[in-house]
Design a protein around this motif. Structure first.
Motif, short mmCIF file in Angstrom:
data_model
loop_
_atom_site.label_atom_id
_atom_site.label_comp_id
_atom_site.label_asym_id
_atom_site.label_seq_id
_atom_site.Cartn_x
_atom_site.Cartn_y
_atom_site.Cartn_z
N PHE A 30 -1.69 14.62 5.00
CA PHE A 30 -2.23 13.36 5.51
C PHE A 30 -1.80 12.21 4.61
CE2 PHE A 30 -5.44 15.95 3.33
CZ PHE A 30 -5.69 15.18 2.20
N ASP A 31 -1.91 11.00 5.13
CA ASP A 31 -1.58 9.80 4.35
C ASP A 31 -2.65 9.54 3.29
OD1 ASP A 31 0.69 9.35 5.85
OD2 ASP A 31 -0.35 8.07 7.28
N VAL A 32 -2.23 8.97 2.17
CA VAL A 32 -3.15 8.69 1.06
C VAL A 32 -2.98 7.24 0.63
CG1 VAL A 32 -3.79 9.25 -1.31
CG2 VAL A 32 -3.09 11.08 0.26
N THR A 33 -4.08 6.56 0.44
CA THR A 33 -4.10 5.20 -0.12
C THR A 33 -5.00 5.18 -1.35
OG1 THR A 33 -3.65 4.02 1.94
CG2 THR A 33 -4.88 2.83 0.26
N ILE A 34 -4.52 4.54 -2.40
CA ILE A 34 -5.31 4.36 -3.62
C ILE A 34 -5.69 2.89 -3.72
CG2 ILE A 34 -5.40 4.66 -6.11
CD1 ILE A 34 -5.01 7.26 -4.45
N ASN A 35 -6.99 2.62 -3.80
CA ASN A 35 -7.49 1.26 -3.89
C ASN A 35 -7.92 0.95 -5.32
OD1 ASN A 35 -8.51 -1.24 -2.48
ND2 ASN A 35 -10.40 -0.55 -3.45
N TYR A 89 -3.49 -3.22 -11.91
CA TYR A 89 -2.03 -3.11 -11.76
C TYR A 89 -1.56 -1.71 -12.15
CZ TYR A 89 2.95 -3.84 -12.20
OH TYR A 89 4.31 -3.72 -12.06
N VAL A 90 -2.09 -1.18 -13.24
CA VAL A 90 -1.70 0.17 -13.70
C VAL A 90 -2.00 1.19 -12.60
CG1 VAL A 90 -2.13 1.97 -15.41
CG2 VAL A 90 -2.02 -0.44 -16.12
N ILE A 91 -3.17 1.08 -11.99
CA ILE A 91 -3.57 2.02 -10.94
C ILE A 91 -2.66 1.88 -9.72
CG2 ILE A 91 -5.43 2.60 -9.32
CD1 ILE A 91 -7.36 1.62 -11.63
N ALA A 92 -2.39 0.64 -9.32
CA ALA A 92 -1.52 0.42 -8.16
C ALA A 92 -0.11 0.93 -8.41
CB ALA A 92 -1.50 -1.07 -7.83
N ALA A 93 0.40 0.70 -9.62
CA ALA A 93 1.75 1.18 -9.95
C ALA A 93 1.80 2.71 -9.94
CB ALA A 93 2.17 0.63 -11.31
N ARG A 94 0.76 3.35 -10.44
CA ARG A 94 0.72 4.81 -10.43
C ARG A 94 0.71 5.34 -8.99
NH1 ARG A 94 2.33 9.64 -11.90
NH2 ARG A 94 0.67 11.21 -12.12
N ALA A 95 -0.05 4.68 -8.13
CA ALA A 95 -0.10 5.08 -6.72
C ALA A 95 1.29 5.00 -6.09
CB ALA A 95 -1.09 4.21 -5.96
N ARG A 96 2.00 3.92 -6.35
CA ARG A 96 3.33 3.76 -5.78
C ARG A 96 4.30 4.80 -6.33
NH1 ARG A 96 3.52 0.64 -1.35
NH2 ARG A 96 5.69 0.10 -1.82
N THR A 97 4.17 5.12 -7.60
CA THR A 97 5.03 6.13 -8.21
C THR A 97 4.86 7.48 -7.52
OG1 THR A 97 4.98 5.04 -10.36
CG2 THR A 97 5.55 7.37 -10.35
N LEU A 98 3.63 7.79 -7.13
CA LEU A 98 3.35 9.06 -6.46
C LEU A 98 3.70 9.02 -4.97
CD1 LEU A 98 -0.08 9.84 -8.17
CD2 LEU A 98 2.05 11.14 -8.46
N GLY A 99 4.11 7.88 -4.48
CA GLY A 99 4.47 7.75 -3.07
C GLY A 99 3.31 7.41 -2.17
N ARG A 143 1.04 -9.73 -9.00
CA ARG A 143 1.92 -8.66 -9.49
C ARG A 143 1.77 -7.41 -8.64
NH1 ARG A 143 0.53 -7.44 -15.40
NH2 ARG A 143 2.26 -5.95 -15.13
N ILE A 144 0.55 -7.12 -8.23
CA ILE A 144 0.34 -5.95 -7.36
C ILE A 144 1.05 -6.15 -6.03
CG2 ILE A 144 -1.39 -4.63 -6.09
CD1 ILE A 144 -3.31 -5.13 -8.45
N LEU A 145 0.96 -7.36 -5.48
CA LEU A 145 1.69 -7.64 -4.24
C LEU A 145 3.18 -7.43 -4.43
CD1 LEU A 145 0.03 -10.85 -2.74
CD2 LEU A 145 -0.39 -8.47 -2.17
N GLY A 146 3.67 -7.75 -5.63
CA GLY A 146 5.09 -7.62 -5.91
C GLY A 146 5.58 -6.18 -5.96
N LEU A 147 4.67 -5.22 -5.98
CA LEU A 147 5.09 -3.82 -5.96
C LEU A 147 5.73 -3.44 -4.64
CD1 LEU A 147 2.02 -2.15 -7.73
CD2 LEU A 147 4.33 -2.41 -8.65
N GLY A 148 5.50 -4.26 -3.61
CA GLY A 148 6.16 -4.04 -2.33
C GLY A 148 5.23 -3.49 -1.29
N LYS A 149 5.57 -3.81 -0.04
CA LYS A 149 4.82 -3.32 1.10
C LYS A 149 5.69 -3.41 2.33
CE LYS A 149 2.75 -7.79 2.25
NZ LYS A 149 3.41 -8.61 1.27
N GLY A 150 5.36 -2.65 3.34
CA GLY A 150 6.11 -2.69 4.58
C GLY A 150 5.72 -3.89 5.42
N LEU A 151 6.55 -4.19 6.43
CA LEU A 151 6.31 -5.34 7.29
C LEU A 151 4.96 -5.27 7.96
CD1 LEU A 151 7.28 -7.87 8.80
CD2 LEU A 151 8.37 -6.36 10.47
#
Length: 326
Positions: A101-106, A120-130, A158-166
């Protein structure tokens, strides 16, 4: 509980979320997830993650869970919150390895958070894990806005700068930036019609922060109730931070604008056959977007529901959004 899920299905609910208290404590969670799927709805949970193990994750896979969210408050546990990345990081690794299933980290920003950089550290870790990542803004007891300071606002950017889909609804920029700056938003809150909160007593409320309105039993809630309550203006809307309702309103606005633009295309093209054909293609393209929302799951109805277990009473609380156009 099963009757309430069935009622939400009858109202046209397309997403049902089990939240907290802590849903993984419920002995019948897998059965409830299965019932949601049997209704043709998408099943999601919001959890603290403490009870996740490889075996529990596999059971959620088997039950048909579509989506899971974990909110992490800090990197190291402190006196305010123990929901830390240090405690939960192993759980995140298990989710990456086993979850289908899909996972989101808030992560969370606001005055109650001691180390703003942790978000920011938490958000970056989430992105690293996909995983998807979101950031929540701390609100007061009535769900109203508490503005951020300059440092917190900078971390948010900075968190927004980690990227997101359209079509990511995690960061609907203009709305959220006003929240961050402490500015009001001009919008119509669809709660009571497109979004419902059902408490442990089975009563429908606008949201978790506005209990008592309209306080109608879910089992008696009707199409007329959805339309009437959804159309009512809410005085708390300008400084509201309840993102589930914001997202629902954003989708409604997206549909309204696309339908309006499609109609204008047809009007402009009137008079020539080729023009009408061209405009018709444009209109159909827009309607395709409306009818098939941009998500890898198959949304067939346009509504949201959240259900969760109260930590002490053992009762179930619901939130829902109906598919009725209000």
């Amino acid at each position: 509980m099963l009757r309430r899920i069935d009622k939400l299905g009858a109202l046209g609910t397309s997403i049902i979320t089990f939240s907290g208290g802590e849903p993984t404590l419920h002995p019948d969670l897998d059965l409830l997830v299965g019932r949601v799927r049997a209704q043709g709805a998408i099943a999601t949970i919001i959890t603290n993650g403490y009870l996740l193990t490889p075996e529990r994750i596999k059971r959620l896979n088997a039950a048909g869970l579509d989506y899971l969210q974990i909110s992490i408050d800090n990197v190291q546990p402190d006196e305010v919150s123990k929901k830390s990345l240090k405690v939960l990081d192993r759980k995140l690794e298990w989710l990456k390895k086993y979850a289908t299933f899909d996972v989101t980290i808030n992560s969370v920003l606001g005055s109650a958070i001691a180390q703003a950089e942790d978000a920011y550290v938490i958000a970056a870790r989430a992105r690293t894990l996909g995983f998807n990542s979101t950031v929540g803004v701390v609100h007061d007891g009535g769900g109203q806005l508490k503005p951020m300071n300059g440092k917190q606002s900078g971390i948010y950017e900075r968190i927004l700068g980690l990227g997101k889909g359209l079509f990511s609804f995690s960061h609907f920029d203009a709305f959220q930036r006003n929240v961050v700056k402490g500015l009001p938003n001009s919008w119509h809150c669809p709660a009571g019609g497109r979004f419902l909160y059902i408490c442990e007593d089975g009563l429908v409320h606008y949201c978790s922060q506005q209990r008592g309105h309209p306080a109608i039993p879910l089992m008696q809630y009707s199409h007329e109730d959805l339309v009437r309550e959804g159309r009512k203006p809410k005085g708390c809307a300008p400084f509201c931070t309840i993102s589930c309702v914001h997202q629902t309103a954003m989708l409604d606005d997206f549909r309204t604008r696309a339908q309006r633009d499609a109609g204008q295309d047809l009007e402009r093209a009137a008079g020539t056959r080729s023009g009408v054909e061209t405009a018709g293609l444009s209109a159909r393209a827009r309607m395709d977007v409306l009818e098939e929302p941009p998500h890898e799951k198959d949304f067939r109805r346009d509504s949201l529901a959240c259900i969760w277990r109260e930590p002490l009473s053992g009762e179930i609380v619901f939130e829902a959004v109906s598919s009725t156009a209000v």
